[in-house]
Design a protein around this motif. Structure first.
Motif, PDB file in Angstrom:
ATOM      1  N   ASP A 249     -40.386  49.030  60.864  1.00  0.00           N
ATOM      2  CA  ASP A 249     -41.800  48.275  61.027  1.00  0.00           C
ATOM      3  C   ASP A 249     -41.049  46.386  59.220  1.00  0.00           C
ATOM      4  O   ASP A 249     -40.829  46.652  59.431  1.00  0.00           O
ATOM      5  N   SER A 250     -40.574  47.691  58.020  1.00  0.00           N
ATOM      6  CA  SER A 250     -40.032  47.454  57.234  1.00  0.00           C
ATOM      7  C   SER A 250     -38.603  46.607  56.842  1.00  0.00           C
ATOM      8  O   SER A 250     -38.393  45.680  55.825  1.00  0.00           O
TER       9      SER A 250
ATOM     10  N   ASP B 126     -36.908  51.810  57.888  1.00  0.00           N
ATOM     11  CA  ASP B 126     -37.533  52.178  58.483  1.00  0.00           C
ATOM     12  C   ASP B 126     -37.770  50.774  59.645  1.00  0.00           C
ATOM     13  O   ASP B 126     -37.778  49.796  59.417  1.00  0.00           O
TER      14      ASP B 126
ATOM     15  N   GLY C 297     -35.350  54.205  62.548  1.00  0.00           N
ATOM     16  CA  GLY C 297     -36.720  55.084  62.715  1.00  0.00           C
ATOM     17  C   GLY C 297     -35.750  56.674  62.788  1.00  0.00           C
ATOM     18  O   GLY C 297     -35.516  56.970  62.027  1.00  0.00           O
TER      19      GLY C 297
END
Length: 306
Positions: free
Chosen positions: A68-69, A66, A147
């Protein structure tokens, strides 16, 4: 030297990369899928047995990070899921680490040394156990930080009324948790599910393709529906990306006439007009996961030195 790993559910493939044209496969070891300590030990063993201390370690993984994380989801290797994988591996291996999804590595390999050589925008298509892909623009992954770019097989977009004569398909459930994904009906298992729904008969995807090649009526009907299911979404992807070439890999792509039929169907539905094939079989001769990991690591080495 870049130490490259292609991480699968059953085996870790290893290579040493010195340059784009000097990537040396070094065999494989079993994947400790449920044991992170054992997983790291296998990687450390590969580092220890290398002829020199690697500059970096580059990974192709059958999962996603991911952006973002930083958390990884690797369905067939439970010990990696939920980890901030890049940070954990850098700490455990004491090396800079580069990670990419296996479909992204496939696309990188095709862009660098396969069917996408010399093209600006390359879309790598996976048609096999799943339906997926990766996007490379001017030699770089479009989603360099990880992603989901290129995952055209997921999303509730599969057409349900199609064919001549028309048939109405159910919204098949997908492993991602949604219904109506192309992955659920156009992967190898999806083709088999489609064939059974249309004809009430079980057949392996290779048997279906062979039957279509031989002109068998039931298989030809299945493949006609399969081509219609795939060609519309792929045409939309092409109109959005402006890909110069789409390189197809995975088990179904081994049937080159099937890929040629898909190419004709897609080119009939796109805005840009080609006087050559757009969708072609993949050409990377070495393991594409290892080659893609190598390309990733080599490019990041250059960037870090700049």
């Amino acid at each position: 030297m870049i130490l490259c790993f292609d991480i699968g559910g059953t085996a870790i493939k290893i290579a040493h990369a010195y340059a784009r044209d000097d990537i040396r496969p070094m065999g494989r070891v079993p994947t400790p899928a449920n044991d992170y300590a054992g997983f790291v030990a296998a990687l450390r063993s590969a580092i220890a047995s290398a002829p020199m201390r690697p500059e970096r370690a580059a990974f192709s993984i059958a999962g996603v990070v991911d952006p973002d994380s930083g958390l990884a989801t690797v369905a067939n290797i439970p010990c990696l899921t939920g980890r901030r994988l890049q940070a954990d591996l850098e700490a455990d291996l004491r090396l800079p680490v580069d990670l990419a999804n296996d479909a992204d590595c496939f696309a990188l390999a095709e862009a660098a040394v396969g069917a996408g050589r010399g093209y600006d925008v390359v879309f790598g298509i996976i048609l096999g156990t799943g339906v997926g892909g990766g996007v490379v623009v001017r030699g770089e992954l479009i989603n360099a930080g990880g992603g989901f770019a290129g995952e055209w097989g997921h999303g509730p977009i599969a057409q349900r009324v199609l064919g001549d004569p028309e048939v109405t398909l159910p919204a098949f459930a997908c492993g991602c948790g949604q219904i109506g994904c192309l992955d659920a009906v156009c992967s190898a298992r999806g083709m088999e599910r489609l064939h059974q729904h249309l004809h009430g008969a079980r057949a392996d995807s290779t048997e279906i393709v062979a039957g279509w090649q031989a002109g068998e009526a039931l298989a030809s009907r299945t493949i006609a529906i399969w081509l219609e299911l795939l060609s519309g979404p792929l045409a939309m992807v092409e109109n959005m990306l402006g890909a110069d070439i789409m390189a197809a890999g995975g088990g179904l792509a081994n049937a080159h006439d099937l890929i040629a039929a898909l190419d004709r169907a897609v080119r009939g539905k796109i805005l840009r007009k080609f006087d050559r094939p757009l969708i072609v079989p993949a050409e990377c001769a070495i393991e594409p996961g290892l080659v893609g990991a190598a390309i990733l690591g080599l490019s990041r080495r250059v960037a870090s030195a700049a």
